[in-house]
Design a protein around this motif. Structure first.
Motif, mmCIF file in Angstrom:
data_model
loop_
_atom_site.group_PDB
_atom_site.id
_atom_site.type_symbol
_atom_site.label_atom_id
_atom_site.label_comp_id
_atom_site.label_asym_id
_atom_site.label_seq_id
_atom_site.Cartn_x
_atom_site.Cartn_y
_atom_site.Cartn_z
ATOM 1 N N LYS A 220 -1.972 -46.279 -24.770
ATOM 2 C CA LYS A 220 -1.829 -45.769 -26.267
ATOM 3 C C LYS A 220 -3.217 -45.689 -26.754
ATOM 4 O O LYS A 220 -3.936 -46.638 -26.699
ATOM 5 C CB LYS A 220 -1.055 -46.544 -27.071
ATOM 6 C CG LYS A 220 0.577 -46.718 -26.668
ATOM 7 C CD LYS A 220 1.203 -47.461 -27.838
ATOM 8 C CE LYS A 220 0.995 -48.822 -27.776
ATOM 9 N NZ LYS A 220 1.360 -49.686 -26.772
ATOM 10 N N LEU B 13 0.589 -42.222 -24.844
ATOM 11 C CA LEU B 13 0.549 -41.479 -26.261
ATOM 12 C C LEU B 13 -1.047 -41.308 -26.726
ATOM 13 O O LEU B 13 -1.770 -42.185 -26.478
ATOM 14 C CB LEU B 13 1.108 -42.647 -27.105
ATOM 15 C CG LEU B 13 1.387 -42.078 -28.537
ATOM 16 C CD1 LEU B 13 2.112 -40.755 -28.946
ATOM 17 C CD2 LEU B 13 1.900 -43.133 -29.516
ATOM 18 N N ASN C 177 2.315 -35.003 -25.364
ATOM 19 C CA ASN C 177 2.229 -36.402 -25.826
ATOM 20 C C ASN C 177 1.228 -36.802 -26.932
ATOM 21 O O ASN C 177 0.786 -37.834 -26.891
ATOM 22 C CB ASN C 177 2.065 -37.455 -24.450
ATOM 23 C CG ASN C 177 0.684 -37.097 -23.924
ATOM 24 O OD1 ASN C 177 0.236 -36.080 -24.050
ATOM 25 N ND2 ASN C 177 0.167 -38.303 -23.136
ATOM 26 N N ALA D 41 8.799 -35.368 -28.306
ATOM 27 C CA ALA D 41 7.743 -36.711 -27.843
ATOM 28 C C ALA D 41 8.003 -37.777 -27.315
ATOM 29 O O ALA D 41 9.331 -38.071 -27.235
ATOM 30 C CB ALA D 41 7.380 -37.095 -29.509
ATOM 31 N N MET E 113 7.014 -42.969 -29.569
ATOM 32 C CA MET E 113 6.031 -42.151 -30.583
ATOM 33 C C MET E 113 6.366 -43.070 -32.059
ATOM 34 O O MET E 113 7.510 -42.948 -32.250
ATOM 35 C CB MET E 113 6.204 -40.558 -30.764
ATOM 36 C CG MET E 113 5.507 -39.984 -31.687
ATOM 37 S SD MET E 113 3.860 -39.668 -31.300
ATOM 38 C CE MET E 113 4.121 -38.209 -30.314
ATOM 39 N N GLY F 106 3.910 -33.933 -31.753
ATOM 40 C CA GLY F 106 4.315 -34.049 -30.372
ATOM 41 C C GLY F 106 4.459 -32.682 -29.873
ATOM 42 O O GLY F 106 3.606 -31.747 -30.516
#
Length: 443
Positions: free
Chosen positions: A104, A128, A153, A337, A341, A353
């Motif tokens: 992330k 992400l 993403n 997405a 998310m 997304g």
């Protein structure tokens, strides 16, 4: 013309010998041009198609210098999202961020999108990317570049760092802060930057950068990595800022600082610092999702999408598109997405997304983003146009095309040299153009 006070400061920073080389680099005006391949779309052999390429950028394996007589922004490959035109030194911070699939990551000051798209390539569609820009107009450009490169993403935001720090507290594995700065490193590229320079502006930038850094620190998990970068030379905005940050945050340590000078590298001026937060990275273990999870689309909405997909895409492509994804509505727009998310409630969102398309009563109209994300082998109906064919210029100009084949009907993916570039609606030997009006090019 370089400001006298700037030149005096650079002489103090570099010393006499390096200062002379620095000034010579400016007077020679020996600027370097580079692009970075979009590995989400461009196959390995694509680089062989670009005869303009001269050599690889040392700190980015997918970055290449190109000859000054080439205009990559005017080529159909650019509209197909096969590369991003990026200043070579600006590719360095993401190299040190070292994104890994599944992480992330936040790009806090992201427009126009060079570093965000570079991060997305290294994530390989997994994990992400939250990419943010405080200026609304620049955030729109950022969003368009995320779309152009077929990134699925990423969430594009138009927020302050302070608001994000409250929302995403302790959430990201890695954060990039490419901070707004006085732009001294860009004087060769932008004459206005030199004309607008002043010590007062340097100090103002340093103050703003300190606030952004503090907010970024709040969003990083223990054990996480924070990259701070600028395109300026001043110590106030670089080393002094980092030293003050470390005094305020004793759970951070500096692992590396690096300066790129135009008299030492084939690129413009840049500074970067690698900051590491103490502790063990526990973000994967705790499963924390800020603001809760996105609410999926209703069954009847998904049914309309499903009907379109079955008509247009192969089964394998549908499985690839929705593997690990959640389908949801954003107004009358449908998006896909990653399942983790975070909810975008309370955030200024431009793109949450992969934009799939628009629900219009009982039918679905695919988005340009879905075309750029898709591969020719994903769809049942496609039409190839060579990049040096006049028809590709007509298509990018929005014109309807006549084709020799007959009997085909439905949504058709237009490709150039084997890469997707947009949609058309085929019927009766005609391709009705669906290239977005705002992107059309007059050749």
């Amino acid at each position: 013309m370089l400001p006298v006070e700037f030149k005096n400061r650079m002489k103090d920073l570099l010393g006499d010998e390096d200062y002379e080389r620095f000034i010579e680099a400016f007077e020679a005006d020996n600027r370097y041009h580079a692009l970075r391949l979009n590995t989400l779309k461009a196959r390995e052999e694509f680089i062989d198609k670009l005869e303009c390429v001269t050599e690889q950028v040392p700190w980015e394996e997918t970055g290449y210098y190109y000859s000054a007589d080439f205009a990559p922004g005017k080529h159909p490959y650019h509209e197909a999202g096969l590369y991003y035109i990026q200043e070579p030194s600006a590719m360095a911070p993401v190299h040190f961020l070292d994104p890994k699939p599944g992480e992330k990551i936040l790009d806090l000051c992201a427009a126009p999108g060079g570093k965000s798209t570079q991060i997305a390539c290294k994530l390989e569609g997994k994990g992400l990317l939250i990419t943010n820009e405080i200026n609304k107009d620049r955030a729109k450009i950022l969003s368009l570049n995320i779309e152009r490169l077929g990134i699925s993403n990423a969430m594009v935001l138009n927020e302050t760092s302070e608001h994000l720090a409250d929302y995403f507290y302790g959430y990201f594995d890695k954060i990039l802060v490419d901070a707004p700065c006085s732009g001294e490193g860009m004087f060769r590229k932008n004459d206005n930057a030199a004309d607008e320079w002043s010590v007062d502006n340097v100090l103002l930038c340093a103050e703003r950068q300190a606030e952004i850094l503090d907010n970024a620190a709040a969003m990083l998990v223990p054990g996480g990595t924070l990259i701070y970068s600028t395109c300026t030379f001043s110590r106030e905005e670089n080393e002094d800022n980092i030293e003050a940050f470390l005094n305020r945050h004793n759970d951070f340590k500096c692992e590396l600082t690096k300066r790129l000078f135009p008299h030492e590298v084939k690129g413009e001026g840049h500074f970067l610092c690698v900051l590491k937060r103490d502790g063990e990275n526990i973000s994967v273990k705790n499963g924390y999702v800020p603001g809760g999870r996105i609410v999926p689309a209703r069954k009847e909405q998904v049914k309309i999408l499903d009907d379109f997909l079955r008509e247009t895409f192969t089964k394998d492509a549908i499985d690839r598109l929705f593997d690990g994804k959640v389908i949801f509505m954003f107004g009358d727009q449908m998006y896909a997405a990653p399942k983790d998310m975070p909810s975008f409630e309370g955030l200024k969102v431009l793109r949450p997304g992969l934009h799939l398309g628009t629900l219009k009563k009982d039918r679905f109209e695919p988005s340009h983003a879905l075309a750029l994300f898709s591969k020719p082998e994903d769809v049942k109906l496609s039409y190839e146009i060579a990049s040096d064919d006049d028809n590709i210029k007509q298509y990018l100009n929005g014109q309807t095309l006549r084709v020799s084949r007959t009997g085909n009907k439905g949504w058709c993916l237009i490709t150039t040299d084997g890469y997707s570039i947009g949609w058309a609606k085929e019927a009766g030997g005609m391709l009705k153009n669906h290239y977005p009006k705002g992107l059309r090019i007059n050749y």
